[in-house]
Design a protein around this motif. Sequence first.
Motif, short mmCIF file in Angstrom:
data_model
loop_
_atom_site.label_atom_id
_atom_site.label_comp_id
_atom_site.label_asym_id
_atom_site.label_seq_id
_atom_site.Cartn_x
_atom_site.Cartn_y
_atom_site.Cartn_z
N LEU A 61 -18.36 71.16 30.88
CA LEU A 61 -19.57 71.41 31.48
C LEU A 61 -19.68 72.05 32.75
O LEU A 61 -20.85 72.93 32.78
N LEU A 62 -19.00 71.77 33.59
CA LEU A 62 -18.98 72.47 35.01
C LEU A 62 -18.80 73.91 34.85
O LEU A 62 -19.29 74.71 35.69
N LYS A 63 -18.15 74.39 33.95
CA LYS A 63 -17.93 76.17 33.72
C LYS A 63 -19.52 76.76 33.65
O LYS A 63 -19.61 77.84 34.05
N PRO A 69 -21.10 78.23 38.61
CA PRO A 69 -22.01 79.74 38.95
C PRO A 69 -23.16 79.65 39.62
O PRO A 69 -23.52 80.41 40.64
N PHE A 70 -24.12 78.88 39.18
CA PHE A 70 -25.45 78.58 39.56
C PHE A 70 -25.20 77.93 41.05
O PHE A 70 -26.29 78.20 41.91
N LEU A 106 -19.04 70.29 42.15
CA LEU A 106 -20.07 71.14 42.47
C LEU A 106 -20.29 71.24 44.13
O LEU A 106 -20.89 72.34 44.72
N ASN A 107 -20.44 69.93 44.74
CA ASN A 107 -20.59 70.09 46.33
C ASN A 107 -19.30 70.70 47.04
O ASN A 107 -19.64 71.53 47.92
N PHE A 108 -18.29 70.72 46.43
CA PHE A 108 -17.27 71.42 47.14
C PHE A 108 -17.33 73.11 46.86
O PHE A 108 -17.25 73.84 47.96
N ALA A 153 -27.90 72.61 39.50
CA ALA A 153 -26.88 73.11 40.00
C ALA A 153 -27.29 74.17 40.92
O ALA A 153 -26.78 74.35 42.26
N PHE A 154 -28.20 75.00 40.72
CA PHE A 154 -28.95 76.23 41.34
C PHE A 154 -29.74 75.65 42.45
O PHE A 154 -29.46 76.12 43.78
N SER A 155 -30.39 74.63 42.31
CA SER A 155 -31.40 74.10 43.41
C SER A 155 -30.54 73.45 44.41
O SER A 155 -30.97 73.65 45.66
N LEU A 156 -29.50 72.58 44.18
CA LEU A 156 -28.87 71.63 45.02
C LEU A 156 -27.81 72.45 45.62
O LEU A 156 -27.53 72.45 46.94
N GLY A 157 -27.51 73.64 45.19
CA GLY A 157 -26.71 74.58 45.69
C GLY A 157 -27.19 75.36 46.92
O GLY A 157 -26.75 75.36 47.93
#
Length: 249
Positions: free
Chosen positions: A71-73, A77-78, A180-182, A140-144
């Motif tokens: 899933l994370l792959k 990137p986002f 993701l946080n890392f 992923a994009f928004s929280l990044g």
Amino acid sequence: MTKILILCIVGFIASFVDSIAGGGGIITIPAYLASGISPHLALGTNKFAASFGSVTSSIKFAKSGKVNFKLLKFLIPFTFLGSILGVKTVLSISQNFLSTFILVMILIIAVYSIFNKSLGIENNYTSPTKLTLLFGIIMAFSLGFYDGFFGPGTGSFLMFLLIKIFKFDFVNASGNAKILNFVSNITSLFIFALNKQIIYTIGLPVGICMIFGARLGSHLAIKDGAKLIKPIFIIMSVAVAGKLIVSFF
């Protein structure tokens, strides 16, 4: 020397908590500021030291099988792209508006988690559909992006949304949130390093202590599962909201 020792103790406690439910920054940032370090240097040094604990807990969760790389792959990137854009646009966003918005959202999450007894207790993950994958990419994009220029509560938001979108339990949500946080942390750390906003003589010893805190915290989280993570998640959500209230006023 006394200042570094105190910061090391605080770092250990923060990484212990952060590896379980996120929110370690609300413990370390005030400690750096109280020790006389300027805000930018405090943020940069904290990112540097916290990366030690972050990579430790990420590896621990990954080895335990609590990270879904299939899933994370699609999401990583986002997160990376979002965090880069977040750092670049930090000065163009109204911090007062953002603080108020995040305060309201994180309080809603905390209250919802308290009253929804079944939230994150069972792992009902199934292969993502096109719709849930789209929601995951947006998350992923928004929280990044958010973590790139602001940060408080990122771990809490990630865990909550991974549970709601993909039906993870708290343990698996915590493991995937760590990765993701890392990614977003390392991206913003690189920017701080380029701008020479890191005190390495403080960040290195604190970071080493954070490794041990992260190892202990992630071990207990994996061992005791949702019954340990959920109450700490709620406590840290309320604590982040408290910090934002204090900052707002």
